[in-house]
Design a protein around this motif. Structure first.
Motif, PDB file in Angstrom:
ATOM      1  N   ASN A 136      32.496  54.738  48.066  1.00 20.55           N
ATOM      2  CA  ASN A 136      31.447  55.704  47.770  1.00 20.55           C
ATOM      3  C   ASN A 136      30.468  55.785  48.937  1.00 20.55           C
ATOM      4  OD1 ASN A 136      32.249  55.907  44.798  1.00 20.55           O
ATOM      5  ND2 ASN A 136      31.876  53.724  45.053  1.00 20.55           N
ATOM      6  N   GLU A 137      30.379  56.955  49.526  1.00 22.20           N
ATOM      7  CA  GLU A 137      29.504  57.140  50.677  1.00 22.20           C
ATOM      8  C   GLU A 137      28.047  57.288  50.225  1.00 22.20           C
ATOM      9  OE1 GLU A 137      30.896  60.422  52.938  1.00 22.20           O
ATOM     10  OE2 GLU A 137      32.688  59.381  53.662  1.00 22.20           O
ATOM     11  N   ILE A 138      27.172  56.526  50.850  1.00 20.84           N
ATOM     12  CA  ILE A 138      25.736  56.650  50.627  1.00 20.84           C
ATOM     13  C   ILE A 138      25.188  57.501  51.773  1.00 20.84           C
ATOM     14  CG2 ILE A 138      23.576  55.425  50.247  1.00 20.84           C
ATOM     15  CD1 ILE A 138      25.813  54.858  48.179  1.00 20.84           C
ATOM     16  N   THR A 139      24.536  58.589  51.435  1.00 21.93           N
ATOM     17  CA  THR A 139      24.122  59.547  52.452  1.00 21.93           C
ATOM     18  C   THR A 139      22.598  59.637  52.550  1.00 21.93           C
ATOM     19  OG1 THR A 139      24.213  61.375  50.854  1.00 21.93           O
ATOM     20  CG2 THR A 139      26.203  60.918  52.139  1.00 21.93           C
ATOM     21  N   ALA A 140      22.150  60.167  53.677  1.00 19.71           N
ATOM     22  CA  ALA A 140      20.714  60.391  53.879  1.00 19.71           C
ATOM     23  C   ALA A 140      20.262  61.580  53.028  1.00 19.71           C
ATOM     24  CB  ALA A 140      20.429  60.662  55.354  1.00 19.71           C
ATOM     25  N   GLU A 141      19.118  61.436  52.386  1.00 25.70           N
ATOM     26  CA  GLU A 141      18.615  62.504  51.526  1.00 25.70           C
ATOM     27  C   GLU A 141      17.838  63.548  52.305  1.00 25.70           C
ATOM     28  OE1 GLU A 141      16.430  60.947  48.262  1.00 25.70           O
ATOM     29  OE2 GLU A 141      18.173  59.972  47.341  1.00 25.70           O
ATOM     30  N   GLN A 142      17.411  63.207  53.535  1.00 22.02           N
ATOM     31  CA  GLN A 142      16.639  64.141  54.339  1.00 22.02           C
ATOM     32  C   GLN A 142      16.788  63.761  55.811  1.00 22.02           C
ATOM     33  OE1 GLN A 142      12.353  63.486  53.862  1.00 22.02           O
ATOM     34  NE2 GLN A 142      12.814  61.551  52.855  1.00 22.02           N
ATOM     35  N   MET A 143      16.255  64.593  56.708  1.00 23.19           N
ATOM     36  CA  MET A 143      16.259  64.245  58.121  1.00 23.19           C
ATOM     37  C   MET A 143      15.438  62.977  58.334  1.00 23.19           C
ATOM     38  SD  MET A 143      15.785  67.941  60.022  1.00 23.19           S
ATOM     39  CE  MET A 143      15.834  67.133  61.627  1.00 23.19           C
ATOM     40  N   CYS A 144      15.983  62.050  59.109  1.00 24.69           N
ATOM     41  CA  CYS A 144      15.282  60.774  59.284  1.00 24.69           C
ATOM     42  C   CYS A 144      15.808  60.040  60.498  1.00 24.69           C
ATOM     43  CB  CYS A 144      15.444  59.904  58.035  1.00 24.69           C
ATOM     44  SG  CYS A 144      17.166  59.486  57.671  1.00 24.69           S
ATOM     45  N   ILE A 145      15.118  58.963  60.848  1.00 24.17           N
ATOM     46  CA  ILE A 145      15.545  58.055  61.905  1.00 24.17           C
ATOM     47  C   ILE A 145      15.781  56.691  61.281  1.00 24.17           C
ATOM     48  CG2 ILE A 145      14.899  56.925  64.066  1.00 24.17           C
ATOM     49  CD1 ILE A 145      13.065  59.272  64.657  1.00 24.17           C
ATOM     50  N   VAL A 146      16.915  56.082  61.595  1.00 26.39           N
ATOM     51  CA  VAL A 146      17.231  54.749  61.071  1.00 26.39           C
ATOM     52  C   VAL A 146      16.369  53.721  61.786  1.00 26.39           C
ATOM     53  CG1 VAL A 146      19.026  53.017  60.722  1.00 26.39           C
ATOM     54  CG2 VAL A 146      19.592  55.452  60.561  1.00 26.39           C
ATOM     55  N   ARG A 147      15.552  53.008  61.012  1.00 26.43           N
ATOM     56  CA  ARG A 147      14.645  52.029  61.620  1.00 26.43           C
ATOM     57  C   ARG A 147      15.116  50.587  61.427  1.00 26.43           C
ATOM     58  NH1 ARG A 147      12.341  54.724  65.474  1.00 26.43           N
ATOM     59  NH2 ARG A 147      10.853  56.351  64.797  1.00 26.43           N
ATOM     60  N   GLU A 148      15.848  50.324  60.358  1.00 29.69           N
ATOM     61  CA  GLU A 148      16.300  48.948  60.124  1.00 29.69           C
ATOM     62  C   GLU A 148      17.569  48.971  59.285  1.00 29.69           C
ATOM     63  OE1 GLU A 148      14.815  44.807  57.942  1.00 29.69           O
ATOM     64  OE2 GLU A 148      13.334  46.330  58.505  1.00 29.69           O
ATOM     65  N   VAL A 149      18.580  48.211  59.742  1.00 30.60           N
ATOM     66  CA  VAL A 149      19.793  47.982  58.962  1.00 30.60           C
ATOM     67  C   VAL A 149      19.646  46.611  58.333  1.00 30.60           C
ATOM     68  CG1 VAL A 149      22.297  47.779  59.009  1.00 30.60           C
ATOM     69  CG2 VAL A 149      21.150  49.414  60.529  1.00 30.60           C
TER      70      VAL A 149
END
Length: 317
Positions: A282-295
């Motif tokens: 199951n793919e978890i997707t971004a809900e809006q435009m964003c920048i990944v800050r922490e994994v």
């Protein structure tokens, strides 16, 4: 596993709705699980079709064959985005190019048998993790034959039962389990010795030591949203949490590049990761435009509902 048995009635009502939206596929394997799992996600997340398994997307795109009935086009666009549908005159089987030898070469020395290779072909993420933790074939010796010959018929020990107990202990975080039944006692425990033994003593007790190679480091527990909130982070960062219980994978396949890295800019709908649940990816997707800050997590980490996966910073234009 999802700890939401109280939502069962809602899921049962959702199943026929999902089935109608995707063209009334027959509810037989694998479509029964694909439709049923989608219904569970729709209910648990509270946002219908916000989480869609790869298998459901493949079905909608035509890789399981043509849908028996019309597919709701709004649902199609929501589930698969801009992906093009497979033409009706193309047989899905004609697109398969991967061979057994390809898969065998890819998994390499981790596979010790044909079964290992086939397991990897079907479930590459889970299989690689499992085979990495079990580098040698499971083989258990039971030192029980001579002792059992000298015991009474009433002292019979079910070897299959012991074997199942050993397997259960090996595949869990349990260190020891004891079963008592009609005066008999069976204990299975983990140790760092490479042999498991079972014996029957005069008091009608049977004991087996489940053993394996040195135990792999236990996966780190994923932080909850409320726990992560105690860590100082910019107020503009937003936590992305798991909507389901499962296993987090950072890449589409073993050895592949992660879906995202810190600093990546994403648009709404871009894939962040995969959470495997109920044998579906199951793919978890971004809900809006964003920048990944922490994994937050390491690959192949078990996650519970609301565990934090990422921190992102929304982009406002």
């Amino acid at each position: 596993i999802q700890k939401a048995s109280d939502r069962l009635e809602d899921v049962l009502k959702e199943i026929p709705r999902v089935r109608a939206e995707v063209g009334f596929p027959p509810l037989v394997t694998p479509m029964s699980q694909i439709v049923g799992t989608q219904s569970v996600f729709n209910v648990l997340t509270g946002k219908r079709w916000s989480v869609v398994s790869k298998e459901m997307k493949d079905y909608l795109l035509g890789y399981y064959g043509k849908a028996p009935g019309p597919v709701d086009q709004d649902i199609f666009k929501k589930a698969v985005g801009k992906d093009e549908k497979l033409p009706d005159d193309v047989a899905p089987s004609s697109l398969i190019s991967t061979t057994y030898e390809d898969v065998k070469a890819e998994i390499g020395d981790l596979a010790k048998s044909e079964e290992d290779v086939l397991m990897y072909a079907l479930f590459p993420q889970s299989a690689r993790t499992y085979l990495s933790k079990h580098p040698t074939p499971e083989k258990t010796e039971f030192l029980i034959e001579n002792e059992s010959k000298a015991s009474k018929e009433d002292d019979y020990v079910d070897i299959n039962q012991i074997r199942e107990l050993i397997r259960a202990v090996e595949e869990s975080n349990i260190g020891e389990i004891t079963i008592k039944d009609a005066g008999s006692e069976i204990t299975v425990r983990k140790s760092d010795v490479a042999v498991a033994a079972a014996s029957v003593n005069q008091s009608n007790a049977a004991q087996a030591n489940a053993t394996s190679a040195p135990k792999a480091e236990e996966p780190k527990e994923a932080p909850k949203a409320e726990e992560s909130a105690n860590v100082s982070r910019p107020s503009t960062w937003v936590a992305v949490t798991s909507p389901i219980v499962g296993t987090y994978y950072q890449a589409p396949a073993p050895g592949a590049e992660p879906f995202v890295k810190v600093g990546d800019k994403l648009t709404a709908g871009d894939t962040l990761c995969i959470v495997e649940a109920m044998k579906l990816m199951n793919e978890i997707t971004a809900e809006q435009m964003c920048i990944v800050r922490e994994v937050v997590l390491e690959d192949a980490t078990p996650v519970e509902y609301a565990d934090v996966l990422f921190y992102v910073e929304p982009i406002t234009e």
